[in-house]
Design a protein around this motif. Structure first.
Motif, PDB file in Angstrom:
ATOM      1  N   THR A   1      37.911  43.532  22.313  1.00 11.67           N
ATOM      2  CA  THR A   1      37.144  42.508  23.029  1.00 11.67           C
ATOM      3  C   THR A   1      36.788  41.359  22.092  1.00 11.67           C
TER       4      THR A   1
ATOM      5  N   ILE B   1      38.122  37.335  22.543  1.00  8.27           N
ATOM      6  CA  ILE B   1      37.183  36.238  22.769  1.00  8.27           C
ATOM      7  C   ILE B   1      37.582  35.008  21.958  1.00  8.27           C
TER       8      ILE B   1
ATOM      9  N   LYS C   1      29.010  40.634  25.061  1.00  7.09           N
ATOM     10  CA  LYS C   1      29.937  40.664  26.192  1.00  7.09           C
ATOM     11  C   LYS C   1      29.614  41.868  27.054  1.00  7.09           C
TER      12      LYS C   1
ATOM     13  N   GLU D   1      39.037  36.727  26.918  1.00  4.68           N
ATOM     14  CA  GLU D   1      37.750  37.182  27.451  1.00  4.68           C
ATOM     15  C   GLU D   1      36.714  36.120  27.108  1.00  4.68           C
ATOM     16  N   TYR D   2      35.823  35.835  28.043  1.00  2.00           N
ATOM     17  CA  TYR D   2      34.750  34.870  27.792  1.00  2.00           C
ATOM     18  C   TYR D   2      33.483  35.618  27.370  1.00  2.00           C
ATOM     19  N   PRO D   3      32.770  35.128  26.373  1.00  2.01           N
ATOM     20  CA  PRO D   3      31.517  35.785  25.982  1.00  2.01           C
ATOM     21  C   PRO D   3      30.470  35.662  27.087  1.00  2.01           C
ATOM     22  N   THR D   4      29.665  36.693  27.240  1.00  2.00           N
ATOM     23  CA  THR D   4      28.568  36.645  28.206  1.00  2.00           C
ATOM     24  C   THR D   4      27.432  35.774  27.675  1.00  2.00           C
TER      25      THR D   4
END
Length: 359
Positions: A46, A50, A9, A55-58
């Motif tokens: 974080t 997820i 992330k 939060e969205y993972p990169t």
């Protein structure tokens, strides 16, 4: 149940990119109480966020109950999130609403019927011990009571996963213990998988079956709590463990030893499971021509398994001390020589202390 595969992330603050998570691989089994511990900035919050896509993972994938949430449609995602409850550090209650309505909020948003909502909220109020607080407002509650409301709200939709974001860090030690006991009851009664993040090793020690230690966005160590405590591999983990189980000679004793004229050899003996009940010190004193001076010791419990250590001084002929050490080693007990006055003498014996669980 929850599987992270090569998850990273990145955050961009405008000036630079910050890599909050780096190649995370982790599996949390169904029904487990799993802890993630790390200092501030380690990436644990974080990681938790997820799981329910706050939060969205990169990059990488997170599989929750067999599904990749990122690949779901908005409607499917809303349904999937009902199976994931979340408990917050600062409670996140609506001060303008009563305890009853705070707990009922997820059910109201799901458009459940009035009678169903009342029955479920009443059930949860009873479960968390707040039956008499239904019409109270958050400002009228203690910190522990507020967190019980937060837990009840998180359970409202019958989730299969409960995420706890530093859920006890705003509470005093006694209240923390009561909240952890409540979470244990939830796990046992409903078989809910609990993932909790914390910076307090005492929380991990009291409730978790497995733990992952995070540092600088990476998992540096993970496994069963009993193995992590008995054989920490990193200095970060050792520092966390020392916060709840002291295994070093107190400074006053160390100073006294340093001032002694006679030759000393100091050892730390770790006990685990069945070995904790062995009369090891008395047996060594009877069997070998050595004097034993107990300098420090403690014992605690991990998952109902006794765990502890003794720091002892052995006085006598080096060959006799080595024989005594060999005997201790043969009992499947870990013994490590401690440096005193900048010197460390004699043999160094270690064994895998997990064997002590079986005698």
């Amino acid at each position: 149940m929850i599987h992270f595969h090569e998850v990273s992330k990145l955050f961009n603050d405008g000036a630079k990119e910050i890599e909050a998570l780096k190649d995370i691989n982790l599996t949390i089994e169904k029904g487990d109480i799993f802890g993630v511990i790390g200092f501030s900035g380690a990436g644990k919050s974080t990681l938790l966020r997820i799981v329910n896509l706050l939060e969205y993972p990169t990059s990488g994938t997170v599989i929750v109950e067999g599904r990749n949430l990122v690949a779901l449609s908005n409607k499917e995602l809303r349904e999937a999130k009902k199976n994931i409850g979340m408990v917050f550090q600062h409670f996140n209650l609506l001060n303008s609403k009563t305890v009853f309505h705070n707990i009922a909020m997820p059910l109201l948003l799901s458009k459940k019927g009035k009678e169903e909502i009342k029955n479920r909220v009443d059930e949860l109020l009873h479960f968390v011990g707040l039956e008499d607080k239904a019409e109270s407002y958050p400002d009228q509650l203690s910190g522990g009571q507020k967190q019980r409301v937060g837990i009840a709200r998180a359970l409202a939709t019958n989730p299969s996963i409960l995420l706890c974001d530093e859920a006890t860090s705003a509470l005093d030690p006694q209240t923390t213990t009561s909240i952890l006991q409540l979470l244990k009851r939830i796990n046992k009664k409903y078989n809910i998988t609990i993932l909790m993040i914390t910076h307090e090793m005492e929380v991990i020690k009291q409730i978790c079956n497995n733990v992952a230690v995070m540092e600088n966005g990476r998992i540096v160590e993970s496994g069963q709590i009993i193995n992590i405590f008995a054989n920490p591999e990193t200095e970060t983990t050792r520092n966390f463990i020392r916060s709840v189980i002291r295994d070093e000679i107190p400074e006053t004793v160390y100073k006294l030893l340093s001032e002694k004229d006679k030759f000393s050899r100091i050892f730390k003996i770790d006990f685990l499971g069945l070995s904790t009940g062995q009369p090891l010190v008395s047996r060594v004193a009877k069997m070998f021509d050595v004097q034993i001076n107990i300098l420090y010791g403690n014992i605690t419990e991990l998952q109902n398994i006794p765990f502890g250590n003794l720091i002892v001084e052995l006085i006598g002929d080096n060959r006799e001390i080595d024989r005594a050490l060999k005997f201790i080693h043969d009992q499947k007990v870990k013994v490590t020589e401690v440096t005193v006055n900048g010197s460390k003498y004699g043999a160094h014996f270690e064994s895998f202390v997990g064997n002590a669980l079986h005698g």
